[in-house]
Design a protein around this motif. Sequence first.
Motif, PDB file in Angstrom:
ATOM      1  N   ILE B  28      -9.440  64.021  59.224  1.00 59.70           N
ATOM      2  CA  ILE B  28      -8.768  62.755  58.914  1.00 59.70           C
ATOM      3  C   ILE B  28      -7.897  62.327  60.080  1.00 59.70           C
ATOM      4  O   ILE B  28      -7.840  61.141  60.445  1.00 59.70           O
ATOM      5  CB  ILE B  28      -7.948  62.921  57.627  1.00 59.70           C
ATOM      6  N   ILE B  29      -7.209  63.291  60.713  1.00 57.31           N
ATOM      7  CA  ILE B  29      -6.335  62.925  61.835  1.00 57.31           C
ATOM      8  C   ILE B  29      -7.170  62.520  63.040  1.00 57.31           C
ATOM      9  O   ILE B  29      -6.794  61.607  63.780  1.00 57.31           O
ATOM     10  CB  ILE B  29      -5.373  64.091  62.135  1.00 57.31           C
ATOM     11  N   PHE B  31      -9.943  60.953  62.832  1.00 56.76           N
ATOM     12  CA  PHE B  31     -10.345  59.599  62.481  1.00 56.76           C
ATOM     13  C   PHE B  31      -9.211  58.607  62.746  1.00 56.76           C
ATOM     14  O   PHE B  31      -9.438  57.494  63.248  1.00 56.76           O
ATOM     15  CB  PHE B  31     -10.722  59.613  61.011  1.00 56.76           C
ATOM     16  N   MET B  32      -7.968  59.027  62.432  1.00 57.07           N
ATOM     17  CA  MET B  32      -6.821  58.155  62.686  1.00 57.07           C
ATOM     18  C   MET B  32      -6.610  57.947  64.178  1.00 57.07           C
ATOM     19  O   MET B  32      -6.184  56.867  64.612  1.00 57.07           O
ATOM     20  CB  MET B  32      -5.567  58.754  62.060  1.00 57.07           C
ATOM     21  N   CYS B  33      -6.921  58.968  64.988  1.00 62.44           N
ATOM     22  CA  CYS B  33      -6.803  58.803  66.440  1.00 62.44           C
ATOM     23  C   CYS B  33      -7.828  57.792  66.949  1.00 62.44           C
ATOM     24  O   CYS B  33      -7.539  57.035  67.886  1.00 62.44           O
ATOM     25  CB  CYS B  33      -6.982  60.142  67.134  1.00 62.44           C
ATOM     26  N   GLU B  35      -8.796  55.223  65.257  1.00 57.79           N
ATOM     27  CA  GLU B  35      -8.191  53.930  64.922  1.00 57.79           C
ATOM     28  C   GLU B  35      -7.131  53.545  65.952  1.00 57.79           C
ATOM     29  O   GLU B  35      -7.005  52.380  66.332  1.00 57.79           O
ATOM     30  CB  GLU B  35      -7.541  54.000  63.537  1.00 57.79           C
ATOM     31  N   VAL B  83     -14.177  52.484  58.616  1.00 58.49           N
ATOM     32  CA  VAL B  83     -13.254  53.362  57.892  1.00 58.49           C
ATOM     33  C   VAL B  83     -13.756  53.647  56.496  1.00 58.49           C
ATOM     34  O   VAL B  83     -13.693  54.790  56.023  1.00 58.49           O
ATOM     35  CB  VAL B  83     -11.853  52.716  57.859  1.00 58.49           C
ATOM     36  N   LEU B  87     -14.544  57.503  55.660  1.00 57.09           N
ATOM     37  CA  LEU B  87     -13.759  58.232  54.670  1.00 57.09           C
ATOM     38  C   LEU B  87     -14.640  58.722  53.531  1.00 57.09           C
ATOM     39  O   LEU B  87     -14.407  59.810  52.988  1.00 57.09           O
ATOM     40  CB  LEU B  87     -12.628  57.361  54.147  1.00 57.09           C
TER      41      LEU B  87
END
Lengths: 165, 110
Positions: B28-29, B31-33, B35, B83, B87
């Motif tokens: 998840i992190i 994926f956030m990076c 973004e 996203v 997810l």
Amino acid sequence: MNITTLVFILLSVLAVGSAIMMITSKSPVNSVLWLIVVFFTISGHYILLNAQFLAIVNIIVYAGAIMVLFLFVVMLMNLNKETEPVKNYRLQLIGIVAGGALLLLIISAIMKIDAQQLVQMKVGDEGLIKSLGMNLFKNYVLPFEISSVLFLSAIIGAVVIGKKD
Amino acid sequence: MDIKAYIALSLTLFTIGIIGVLVRRNAIIIFMCVELMLNAVNLLLVGFSKMHALSPIAKASLTYASDAQIFVFFIMVVAAAEVSVGLAIIVMMYRNVHTVDVNFLNRLKN
């Protein structure tokens, strides 16, 4: 130093600091919250550049929809505790050195340029909703319609992947 | 404000995203990076759009100064679609292997 430069430096420091906090914090929920802070500072940059439509869309889409989705997923998985079991410090060091080398290389290449290109701050109407909408619905109608097909396929894909079989 | 300041800022944010992808294990992190990297590119595109608005070419040529901002809008559209699907994939992976650690995802190899 005028007020625009001051606001720019403040927002930049806040953005970079929150981004560093995002990748260093242990809990994924804290990471999501720091990333929301980064998105708000980037929206502040858009307002400083007078790109008002993008500032609002950035807050609504990223901070309002995408990050709430991330928070839902993190809380559904109950990842609030420390969930990174194995740590390979050598690989972490290699990653940081590789990224820092890229940053140093490109920044030193940019700073060699002598020509100064100014950016229009606080004024200009190309970021307003009117001019953006005119451009979008005059010249970019076809990509706009195709993006709706993309959204439809994303909805169907999310449902098909997420359903229990 | 000089354009170099915007290039340096968005490059710093992009590099932080790259370092996060390389260093962190949580899917998840990571994926956030991704973004964060998309947002750095968006900021640079808006900066270049405002730089183009100040140049004399912008009034003479047929291209609009707001073209880059339309492009940023489409990047946001694609990011939203990406996203939702990503997810969903992460949730499915968590249901199967009960972890989001990317080190356990090397099963596709064998």
